[in-house]
Structures are given as C-alpha cells and as structure tokens.
Enzyme design. Structure first.
Site, PDB file in Angstrom:
ATOM      1  CE  LYS A 103      39.800  39.469  47.669  1.00  0.00           C
ATOM      2  NZ  LYS A 103      41.237  39.449  48.087  1.00  0.00           N
ATOM      3  N   GLY A 107      40.413  43.051  51.086  1.00  0.00           N
ATOM      4  CA  GLY A 107      40.103  42.192  52.231  1.00  0.00           C
ATOM      5  C   GLY A 107      40.559  40.783  51.948  1.00  0.00           C
ATOM      6  CB  VAL A 153      36.187  40.769  50.794  1.00  0.00           C
ATOM      7  CG1 VAL A 153      35.566  41.663  49.721  1.00  0.00           C
ATOM      8  CG2 VAL A 153      36.360  41.552  52.098  1.00  0.00           C
ATOM      9  CD  GLU A 183      41.127  34.465  31.760  1.00  0.00           C
ATOM     10  OE1 GLU A 183      41.958  33.553  31.577  1.00  0.00           O
ATOM     11  OE2 GLU A 183      40.446  34.958  30.855  1.00  0.00           O
ATOM     12  CB  CYS A 211      48.743  32.494  34.754  1.00  0.00           C
ATOM     13  SG  CYS A 211      48.512  33.957  33.724  1.00  0.00           S
ATOM     14  CD  GLU A 213      50.010  28.077  38.328  1.00  0.00           C
ATOM     15  OE1 GLU A 213      49.217  28.079  39.289  1.00  0.00           O
ATOM     16  OE2 GLU A 213      49.900  28.831  37.342  1.00  0.00           O
TER      17      GLU A 213
HETATM   18  P1  NAD Z   1      44.797  33.003  44.684  1.00  0.00           P
HETATM   19  O1  NAD Z   1      43.834  32.123  43.987  1.00  0.00           O
HETATM   20  O2  NAD Z   1      45.378  32.558  45.958  1.00  0.00           O
HETATM   21  O3  NAD Z   1      44.124  34.419  44.987  1.00  0.00           O
HETATM   22  C1  NAD Z   1      43.507  35.193  43.966  1.00  0.00           C
HETATM   23  C2  NAD Z   1      42.466  36.101  44.587  1.00  0.00           C
HETATM   24  O4  NAD Z   1      41.410  35.291  45.105  1.00  0.00           O
HETATM   25  C3  NAD Z   1      42.975  36.950  45.746  1.00  0.00           C
HETATM   26  O5  NAD Z   1      42.399  38.231  45.670  1.00  0.00           O
HETATM   27  C4  NAD Z   1      42.468  36.188  46.953  1.00  0.00           C
HETATM   28  O6  NAD Z   1      42.306  36.997  48.102  1.00  0.00           O
HETATM   29  C5  NAD Z   1      41.129  35.678  46.444  1.00  0.00           C
HETATM   30  N1  NAD Z   1      40.560  34.544  47.162  1.00  0.00           N
HETATM   31  C6  NAD Z   1      41.202  33.627  47.931  1.00  0.00           C
HETATM   32  N2  NAD Z   1      40.319  32.735  48.454  1.00  0.00           N
HETATM   33  C7  NAD Z   1      39.103  33.088  47.978  1.00  0.00           C
HETATM   34  C8  NAD Z   1      37.787  32.546  48.120  1.00  0.00           C
HETATM   35  N3  NAD Z   1      37.546  31.474  48.872  1.00  0.00           N
HETATM   36  N4  NAD Z   1      36.773  33.146  47.465  1.00  0.00           N
HETATM   37  C9  NAD Z   1      36.982  34.216  46.679  1.00  0.00           C
HETATM   38  N5  NAD Z   1      38.197  34.784  46.513  1.00  0.00           N
HETATM   39  C10 NAD Z   1      39.251  34.226  47.146  1.00  0.00           C
HETATM   40  O7  NAD Z   1      45.926  33.335  43.603  1.00  0.00           O
HETATM   41  P2  NAD Z   1      47.230  34.232  43.773  1.00  0.00           P
HETATM   42  O8  NAD Z   1      48.213  33.498  44.605  1.00  0.00           O
HETATM   43  O9  NAD Z   1      46.842  35.620  44.160  1.00  0.00           O
HETATM   44  O10 NAD Z   1      47.725  34.284  42.248  1.00  0.00           O
HETATM   45  C11 NAD Z   1      48.462  33.270  41.654  1.00  0.00           C
HETATM   46  C12 NAD Z   1      47.564  32.348  40.847  1.00  0.00           C
HETATM   47  O11 NAD Z   1      46.835  33.105  39.896  1.00  0.00           O
HETATM   48  C13 NAD Z   1      48.336  31.325  40.045  1.00  0.00           C
HETATM   49  O12 NAD Z   1      47.698  30.085  40.125  1.00  0.00           O
HETATM   50  C14 NAD Z   1      48.270  31.872  38.622  1.00  0.00           C
HETATM   51  O13 NAD Z   1      48.424  30.922  37.620  1.00  0.00           O
HETATM   52  C15 NAD Z   1      46.928  32.507  38.612  1.00  0.00           C
HETATM   53  N6  NAD Z   1      46.864  33.531  37.565  1.00  0.00           N
HETATM   54  C16 NAD Z   1      46.110  33.278  36.452  1.00  0.00           C
HETATM   55  C17 NAD Z   1      46.067  34.224  35.430  1.00  0.00           C
HETATM   56  C18 NAD Z   1      45.241  34.006  34.192  1.00  0.00           C
HETATM   57  O14 NAD Z   1      44.973  34.980  33.496  1.00  0.00           O
HETATM   58  N7  NAD Z   1      44.808  32.801  33.879  1.00  0.00           N
HETATM   59  C19 NAD Z   1      46.791  35.404  35.544  1.00  0.00           C
HETATM   60  C20 NAD Z   1      47.537  35.627  36.686  1.00  0.00           C
HETATM   61  C21 NAD Z   1      47.553  34.671  37.702  1.00  0.00           C
END
Ligand code: NAD
Length: 475
Positions: free
Chosen positions: A169, A200, A205, A244, A278, A377
């Site tokens: 996803k 999605g 999804v 992560e 991140c 963050e």
């Molecule tokens: P996000 O958590 O908003 O979304 C990440 C993914 O999760 C997307 O595909 C999103 O559609 C999905 N998602 C959203 N709600 C969900 C739910 N209820 N159930 C399952 N999946 C769901 O994060 P973002 O804005 O895409 O990315 C930025 C964040 O990611 C920052 O907090 C950053 O620190 C973190 N990040 C961490 C790492 C790491 O390796 N630790 C690397 C890159 C980014």
C-alpha cells in the site's frame, strides 16, 4: 497532466473496483498535476487473496532462486533510475541530488537483500534442537511519500529474501513513483501474486491490511500517530509489526569540534530531503562557550543554502510536499517565536520570488528543550540550536525526547564520539556524517518505532522461529 488508472494484482495491471479519484499536485506551483484512481477494500481483498495463493509455492522456493529474482529486480529498477528520480522531483519536489540518490538506493536494496540471503543460515542447531527460520506469511507493506520508491523496494526485497508474498500500500501521494516502480517490478517477471500493489487511502486500504486476519505482518514506514493506529488494529490478530516512525534527532557538536566544518555539516544534516526526512538532525547541540561563533556560522550556512527549483543540482531545499505540510511548517515557525525562541535565519512566509509550497529554511536560537519546536517532529527545514555546559548535560538533552531514531555526533576525536554514541538512546548514531550502511540495522528506540530493517535483523523480522526437538540430526 498525469492520469494513473490502474493498480497491480496477481501479476497484471488492473482497473480498481474503487472509484475515488485523488489529485496529485505540483508542489512548486500548488497546481493540480495529475489524478490517480484509488483502490478500495474490495481491491485489497483481491490483492490479499492473490498473495495468499502465491505463498505456499513461493515460501518453498530455494535460496538460489530468490537470489536470482532479487538480481533481476535490481536490474529492472536500475534501468529506470532516471524515471524514478524524475517522478520523485515532480511529486514532492525532492532536490535532484536526493532524488537521484533515492532512485539508486531503491535498486541497491535488492542487492543488499541478496547478499544477506547468500550467507544466512535458515536452519541451525541449538543444543538438542534444530531451529528453523520460516517465512512469516503474507505481509502488508505500507510506505510514506517521502521515500516511497525506496521503501517499496527495500521492504519487498526483504520479503522476497524471506520467502514471503506481499500486498503493498504505497502512499497515495506518490502515485507517479509507484507507477514507474510497478512497471520495473512487472518487467522482472516474478510469479503472479508474489507482489500486489494497491494505491489507496491509508484509512481504507492501509486500515484493511492492518486488521485483516490473512495478513501475518505489517511493515510500515510513516508517522508515529499512524504507527500506533496500526499496532492497535493488528492486536486482535496478533500481527507481527515492523514500525519505522518519526524522529527528532539530536546533533551533538562536541566541545573539541572545529565549528567552521561542524556547523555547516549539522545544518546539512537537518536540511536533508528539504527537512522532510525522519532522520533529519533537527536539534543542534553546541557548547555554551561556543554559542556566539556557532550562531554566526549557522546564519551564514542557512543563507548559503539554495532554495528553489528542485531540478537544479545546486538546490538543497525544494518545496514542501503539500499545502498541509506548508501550513504545518508555517505554524511551527510562528509557534517558535511565540514560545520565546529567536529566529536566527529564515522565518514565516515564502522565500523571495517563490510560491507554491516553498518555505524559508529557518533556524531558531534561544531554544529550550521543552519548547514544542524542540519536542515535536515538524518535518520541514526548521532547526533548533540548543546549548549545553557539560557532556552529561548534552547527553541528557539529546535523550530527553519521546523519539529515538537517529543521532549524530561531531568531533575530531572518534573515540570520544563513540563513547557518547554508546550513551545515546537512538537506533542509529552517525559519527561525523558517515554515509548510510545498507546492511546495518535501522530502526527506532522509544516512539520512533518497533523492530529493525536491513541486513540480517531486517530479514529475521520477516521470519518465524521454529524449534524442532527429537530430530536425531540436531544433536
Ligand atoms: P503517514 O503516517 O501519514 O502515512 C504513511 C502511510 O500510512 C501512507 O501510505 C498512508 O496512506 C498510510 N496510512 C495512513 N493512515 C493509515 C491507517 N489508519 N492505517 C494504515 N495506513 C495508514 O506518514 P507520511 O506523511 O506519509 O510520512 C511522513 C512520516 O513518515 C514522518 O513522520 C516521518 O518521520 C515518517 N518516516 C519515517 C521513516 C523511518 O524510517 N523511520 C522514514 C520516512 C518517513
């Protein structure tokens, strides 16, 4: 105008059952640049069914076959690195140097997984037992927008090395990258069902994958808030998870560091991926005695940082990914000033001559570690400079956070830096800006996550451990 109308199930590009369309924006202008048709719960079920069907045969494939598949995948992705980088720039405004690094990283992940697999023993003897490591089952892989292609590839590479089949996803905001990557993966000719990709919404999804009984494990990269939701959703079916999550990484500039090089390095670590990383080093710790010099150098370093067209090789900071992210960064810049911190460089609003989602790279001084700008963050180019009087105090400030993903130490005395590294609560500590190590474990302490990716640690998180007793051969 990009139009992406298909997802990937059971070895083929298919039109989703879902009928919702999602707009893609050009972050440099804020204009709509494309549309993507999103998959829904029914599409998710079809993808899970396909991965389940493929699992029995794929889980029994030989190491040699999986290594061969990983090499084919690497070649297929490497052939399209320019297209992946171009999609990354178009989609979230990644500076070209970062986009190009990220595209090569995506291809490399398959070779890293292959090299781990080559020497990994799936069976070993412990006392009278034979211990067998077996693929965990069908895995849901969920990625963020800030490194979508790289995380799809790394997570898929590990799953394949382990013998797992997957439903991916990707971030709905990364449909262009996902399209190119899917074409590459298709080109590699894996057995149908080994990987399925359903773009999605996260709450549709992603949520379905996180609670579905046929999904044995979720490997997720994204925000801490969503990571917690996934952990809760998976509790009923006792899903294995690798999470992560976010960070608020400290950069400790030790007292003996040469500030002329340490401060620009620290600013660069904070501005990685336009601050949308991140692992960005967003809290810079300097000795109190060095503060005036550190502030002078930090201001100069920010002023020398090029903000603008992400396709320009000189650019360090491109636009923020979305209007929401632009507003979030503005809110924190205002909040920092309200909390009593001083804007050393940057500030609210757009940089001169730039619109869209561009922000001004900003550094705050006079920050205490209990301010929101030092605790939360921000996910943009907004950094804090904090001071310490002793190394013990520096370590205490560095560790005074709910996060623990990465930390940085800068010192000409590597032994001393290493001693400090051992006291930091972080999954990775980088001394003097050392480069990424793809075989070393990566992941967070505390609310930065659960589990580790990469190398043997990453592989084992896709495996279950079975002890067989009474097998004559074991003893
Ligand atoms: P996000 O958590 O908003 O979304 C990440 C993914 O999760 C997307 O595909 C999103 O559609 C999905 N998602 C959203 N709600 C969900 C739910 N209820 N159930 C399952 N999946 C769901 O994060 P973002 O804005 O895409 O990315 C930025 C964040 O990611 C920052 O907090 C950053 O620190 C973190 N990040 C961490 C790492 C790491 O390796 N630790 C690397 C890159 C980014």
């Amino acid at each position: 105008m990009h139009l992406i109308e298909q997802i990937y199930i059971d070895g083929a590009f298919v039109t989703p059952h879902g009928t919702e369309w999602f707009d893609l924006y050009d972050p440099a202008t804020g204009q709509v640049a494309g549309r993507v048709r999103l998959g829904d719960v029914e599409d998710t079920h079809l993808a899970i069914a396909s991965a389940r069907k493929a699992f029995p045969a794929f889980s029994r494939t030989s190491k040699q076959m999986r290594i061969a598949l990983l090499k084919r995948l690497q070649e297929a992705v490497l052939a399209r690195v320019d297209d992946i980088a171009a999609a990354t720039i178009a989609e979230y405004g990644a500076p070209v140097s970062r986009a190009s690094w990220g595209a090569h990283y995506a291809a490399e992940t398959f070779l890293s997984a292959a090299s781990t697999l080559e020497t990994y023993a799936f069976t070993r003897c412990i006392a009278s037992a034979q211990v067998v490591m077996e693929p965990v089952g069908v895995v849901g892989l969920i990625t963020p927008w800030n490194a979508n292609a790289g995380f799809i590839c790394n997570k898929l590479a590990t799953a394949i090395a382990a013998g797992c089949t997957v439903v991916i996803k990707p971030s709905e905001m990364s449909a262009l990258q996902t399209q190119v990557i899917t074409e590459c993966l298709h080109e590699a000719g894996l057995p149908p069902g080994v990987f399925n990709i359903v773009t999605g919404r996260g709450d549709v999804v992603g949520a379905e994958l996180s609670s579905h009984p046929a999904i044995a494990k979720i490997s997720f990269t994204g925000s801490t808030a969503v990571g917690k939701a996934i952990l809760r959703a998976g509790a009923d079916t006792m899903k294995r998870v690798t999470l992560e999550l976010g960070g608020k990484s400290p950069t400790l500039i030790l007292e003996d560091a040469d500030l002329e090089t340490a401060i620009p390095l620290a600013i660069g670590l904070g501005f990685q991926n336009s601050g949308q990383a991140c692992v960005a080093g967003t809290r810079i710790l300097v000795h109190e005695r060095h503060l005036p010099e550190a502030l002078r150098l930090a201001k100069a370093a920010v002023e020398a940082t090029k903000v603008g067209d992400p396709a320009d090789p000189e650019t360090v900071i491109g636009p923020m990914v979305s209007e929401k992210q632009f507003e979030r960064v503005q809110r924190y810049i205002r909040l920092g000033a309200e909390e009593g911190a001083t804007v050393l460089a940057g500030g609210p609003g757009h940089p001169d001559g730039l619109g869209g989602y561009f922000v001004r790279p900003t550094v705050f001084s006079n920050v205490s570690n209990d301010m929101a700008i030092a605790r939360e963050e921000i996910f943009g180019p907004v950094l804090c400079i904090l001071t310490y009087r002793t190394e013990d105090e520096a370590v205490a400030i560095a560790n005074d956070t709910v996060y623990g993903l990465q930390a940085y130490v800068i010192s000409p005395d590597v032994e001393r830096a290493r001693e400090i590294a051992e006291r930091l609560e972080a999954g990775r500590v980088v001394i003097n800006g050392a480069p990424h190590e793809p075989l070393a474990p990566f992941g967070g302490y505390k609310q930065s996550g659960l589990g580790r990716e990469y190398g043997v640690f990453g592989l084992e998180s896709f495996l279950e451990t079975k002890a067989i007793l009474g097998d004559k051969e074991a003893a």
